[in-house]
Design a protein around this motif. Sequence first.
Motif, PDB file in Angstrom:
ATOM      1  N   ASP A 269       0.789  -1.069  -0.072  1.00  0.00           N
ATOM      2  CA  ASP A 269      -0.003  -0.091   0.064  1.00  0.00           C
ATOM      3  C   ASP A 269       0.905   1.145   0.188  1.00  0.00           C
ATOM      4  O   ASP A 269       0.719   2.222  -0.803  1.00  0.00           O
ATOM      5  CB  ASP A 269      -1.175   0.013   1.118  1.00  0.00           C
ATOM      6  N   TRP A 272       2.732   1.677  -3.514  1.00  0.00           N
ATOM      7  CA  TRP A 272       1.921   2.051  -4.363  1.00  0.00           C
ATOM      8  C   TRP A 272       1.175   3.498  -4.485  1.00  0.00           C
ATOM      9  O   TRP A 272       1.174   4.064  -5.463  1.00  0.00           O
ATOM     10  CB  TRP A 272       0.834   1.028  -4.621  1.00  0.00           C
ATOM     11  N   ARG A 273       1.177   3.799  -3.190  1.00  0.00           N
ATOM     12  CA  ARG A 273       0.573   5.172  -2.955  1.00  0.00           C
ATOM     13  C   ARG A 273       1.511   5.968  -3.327  1.00  0.00           C
ATOM     14  O   ARG A 273       1.462   7.112  -3.776  1.00  0.00           O
ATOM     15  CB  ARG A 273       0.131   5.254  -1.389  1.00  0.00           C
ATOM     16  N   LEU A 275       4.165   5.860  -5.616  1.00  0.00           N
ATOM     17  CA  LEU A 275       4.114   6.034  -6.999  1.00  0.00           C
ATOM     18  C   LEU A 275       3.018   6.690  -7.429  1.00  0.00           C
ATOM     19  O   LEU A 275       3.266   7.672  -8.622  1.00  0.00           O
ATOM     20  CB  LEU A 275       3.980   4.470  -7.591  1.00  0.00           C
ATOM     21  N   GLY A 276       1.856   6.602  -6.753  1.00  0.00           N
ATOM     22  CA  GLY A 276       0.518   7.435  -7.248  1.00  0.00           C
ATOM     23  C   GLY A 276       0.874   8.830  -7.164  1.00  0.00           C
ATOM     24  O   GLY A 276       0.224   9.486  -7.814  1.00  0.00           O
ATOM     25  N   ILE A 277       1.707   9.252  -6.043  1.00  0.00           N
ATOM     26  CA  ILE A 277       1.705  10.399  -5.684  1.00  0.00           C
ATOM     27  C   ILE A 277       2.809  11.125  -6.719  1.00  0.00           C
ATOM     28  O   ILE A 277       2.660  12.140  -7.365  1.00  0.00           O
ATOM     29  CB  ILE A 277       2.129  10.792  -4.289  1.00  0.00           C
ATOM     30  N   ASN A 280       1.132  11.759  -9.989  1.00  0.00           N
ATOM     31  CA  ASN A 280      -0.011  12.488 -10.078  1.00  0.00           C
ATOM     32  C   ASN A 280       0.025  13.878  -9.500  1.00  0.00           C
ATOM     33  O   ASN A 280      -0.563  14.933  -9.795  1.00  0.00           O
ATOM     34  CB  ASN A 280      -1.107  11.908  -9.483  1.00  0.00           C
ATOM     35  N   SER A 281       1.171  14.111  -8.489  1.00  0.00           N
ATOM     36  CA  SER A 281       1.221  15.477  -7.989  1.00  0.00           C
ATOM     37  C   SER A 281       1.482  16.426  -8.915  1.00  0.00           C
ATOM     38  O   SER A 281       2.376  16.192  -9.773  1.00  0.00           O
ATOM     39  CB  SER A 281       2.196  15.225  -6.783  1.00  0.00           C
ATOM     40  N   ARG A 282       0.946  17.598  -8.664  1.00  0.00           N
ATOM     41  CA  ARG A 282       1.662  18.812  -9.369  1.00  0.00           C
ATOM     42  C   ARG A 282       2.418  19.905  -8.430  1.00  0.00           C
ATOM     43  O   ARG A 282       2.981  20.934  -9.172  1.00  0.00           O
ATOM     44  CB  ARG A 282       0.062  19.733  -9.715  1.00  0.00           C
ATOM     45  N   ILE A 283       2.397  19.552  -7.351  1.00  0.00           N
ATOM     46  CA  ILE A 283       3.373  20.349  -6.356  1.00  0.00           C
ATOM     47  C   ILE A 283       4.078  19.217  -5.414  1.00  0.00           C
ATOM     48  O   ILE A 283       3.203  18.568  -4.982  1.00  0.00           O
ATOM     49  CB  ILE A 283       2.791  21.277  -5.530  1.00  0.00           C
ATOM     50  N   ILE A 284       5.460  19.412  -5.220  1.00  0.00           N
ATOM     51  CA  ILE A 284       6.225  18.352  -4.491  1.00  0.00           C
ATOM     52  C   ILE A 284       7.342  18.799  -4.038  1.00  0.00           C
ATOM     53  O   ILE A 284       8.192  19.332  -4.715  1.00  0.00           O
ATOM     54  CB  ILE A 284       5.943  16.922  -5.146  1.00  0.00           C
ATOM     55  N   GLU A 288       9.327  15.130   0.297  1.00  0.00           N
ATOM     56  CA  GLU A 288       8.503  14.214   0.083  1.00  0.00           C
ATOM     57  C   GLU A 288       8.678  13.394  -1.240  1.00  0.00           C
ATOM     58  O   GLU A 288       8.499  12.181  -1.428  1.00  0.00           O
ATOM     59  CB  GLU A 288       7.027  14.965  -0.065  1.00  0.00           C
ATOM     60  N   VAL A 340       6.798  22.914  -7.917  1.00  0.00           N
ATOM     61  CA  VAL A 340       5.941  22.847  -9.079  1.00  0.00           C
ATOM     62  C   VAL A 340       6.702  22.065 -10.454  1.00  0.00           C
ATOM     63  O   VAL A 340       6.256  20.922 -11.028  1.00  0.00           O
ATOM     64  CB  VAL A 340       5.170  23.866  -9.812  1.00  0.00           C
TER      65      VAL A 340
END
Lengths: 356, 356
Positions: A269, A272-273, A275-277, A280-284, A288, A340
């Motif tokens: 979990d 994979w989460r 990887l999902g971030i 998909n994220s637009r600001i990191i 993180e 961004v």
Amino acid sequence: MSLERFLNQSVSPWMNAEGPESDIILTSRIRLARNLKNHAFPTISSQEEAKKVLEKFQGMIPLLNLYPLKDAEFLKMEHLQPLHKQVLVEKHLISPNLAEQSSHGACLLSQDEVISIMVNEEDHIRIQCIFSGLQLEEAFNLANAVDDQLEQHLDYAFSEVRGYLTSCPTNTGTGLRASVMMHLPGLVMTQQMKQLIPSINQLGFAVRGIYGEGSEALGNIFQISNQMTLGKSEQEIILDLKNVVEQIVQQERSARESIVKTAGIQLEDKVWRSLGILKNSRIIETKEAAKCLSDVRLGIDIGYIENISKNILNELMILTQPGFLQQYAGGPLRPFERDVRRATLIRERLLLEKNS
Amino acid sequence: MSLERFLNQSVSPWMNAEGPESDIILTSRIRLARNLKNHAFPTISSQEEAKKVLEKFQGMIPLLNLYPLKDAEFLKMEHLQPLHKQVLVEKHLISPNLAEQSSHGACLLSQDEVISIMVNEEDHIRIQCIFSGLQLEEAFNLANAVDDQLEQHLDYAFSEVRGYLTSCPTNTGTGLRASVMMHLPGLVMTQQMKQLIPSINQLGFAVRGIYGEGSEALGNIFQISNQMTLGKSEQEIILDLKNVVEQIVQQERSARESIVKTAGIQLEDKVWRSLGILKNSRIIETKEAAKCLSDVRLGIDIGYIENISKNILNELMILTQPGFLQQYAGGPLRPFERDVRRATLIRERLLLEKNS
């Protein structure tokens, strides 16, 4: 600039995840500190003296005939843009000290960025070789060959009793610093790393974060290096470090196995989460991003995630640093803009992976 | 069972996102409370009395000739498995009260699940019609037609002065409860919802969460319904609710516009991260799933996310409830197993989307 072209220009061969034990060891690095006889050492030398050292070194470059140094690039710090210097620091090719504080500082960089020779850092000359995975001997052999070449043309400050003389006494003797960059998420997750660090220290090795002394262990990446340079031969120093590192590798593997056994689905979990971030994220933020990259790399190593290259961690830990991001953007960025841009670069990099 | 087959069996037509104002309004629901003359009302009736009412209702079913009730299914609560009842509750087709506490409780359910008539709930008869989007008049017209049909065969308890008589005086008069399920992430994010609720209450409307009284506003979904059933005609009640709802729709649209303007990239980040979590998590609790589904639906409405159907929110808010998950799994699941199954179902559902 397209991301692919930027990557081609930015990624050094030692950033790939192909060396021995590369599931855990990112890079092996050797650094030799040398100084010239009859010249004041950089920490106390005048501008004039430093200039002389630089000229001496530069004059010798055409005489070098070691193949890996063919077409090496000579970079004078005063001619470089701050952003360019920052990128070299982020790639571990020069030190922040050389970039910011040296007088007549320079760097001779091999085409493949495996060899970097700094001039007028804390010592007159610092030879550095980086290899991927656990390849300390290989890196040392190359550094040694470079050292031999330089010694043919330069007079080193050397004492029969003390060995190579250096600005700081902690480097005197072999002038050797061997270090290994390790990815240790298993030991961090099982809370073992905190206890392990003092024992590693007691054996005479330092444990640092990815960007050296005082830097945080971003992305569960730790640098282990020898603290003693005196009283042991180069081979002994390297062998001792290798032994410690191999033990840590075993412990990391056990830690990973035990997490998979006791908390497999939770780990899946988490991985994979992350990887999902990243996808998909637009600001990191750096922290993180490093955490997520570490999780994803672990997921790849364990076999949860397929079709994504292990290089992701090795490359993106470096390419998402502020200097790189600004180079990619073509100019300075404020911190928020970097967050961004970082998110965009990571997303685009992941899109380059097949079937990801 | 394959997910597609499960979805085909589980998704009611009113779960689609196609009615008017469907960017904000999920469903419109009408409920009419009716009781039979000469029978004690359910809250005080004996088992025997309840049985008589049930038999009277059941005897009348073959006489109904309203087309939407063709092939309607008659479900006696005592014959249903607890899991089946839970699913009907989660789909809003029966009340928890009917499922758990009624004596001789039953439900006549139209094939398309738009009409549901509960027997021996708090009142002898409760007629319910659900439509997607803002279709209060349409839902009322259908409920009214059903009511007229029933009245041809049953004697209602009715007073010229008070109107339809009910177990609880708050339903007396029209016996009408009209309610609208709204997705209000903009008003929640801009902190306006907290202030808005008391003003809606002052106008005589209740604001509840997705599963009625006392339930939390999971996934930023709110149910707005009339509190008064007396002293106004059905048409007035519906018109007043419609007016309030339309005002809220306008405010929600303004809130969304203002967030997009002032914090576009942050909102985009939030929305995409939520999609990343839904597509990747292996364990997810109801609350987080609802939050992420709400974010993704908002992202679709605003145009950040393409190629994913708006139905995602409408369907998955219901299909990820405990009863549904257990029905899909084919048996009871412990809470942790439900969290794992929920994550799987969401991932699989998202994979059914084209190009997602």
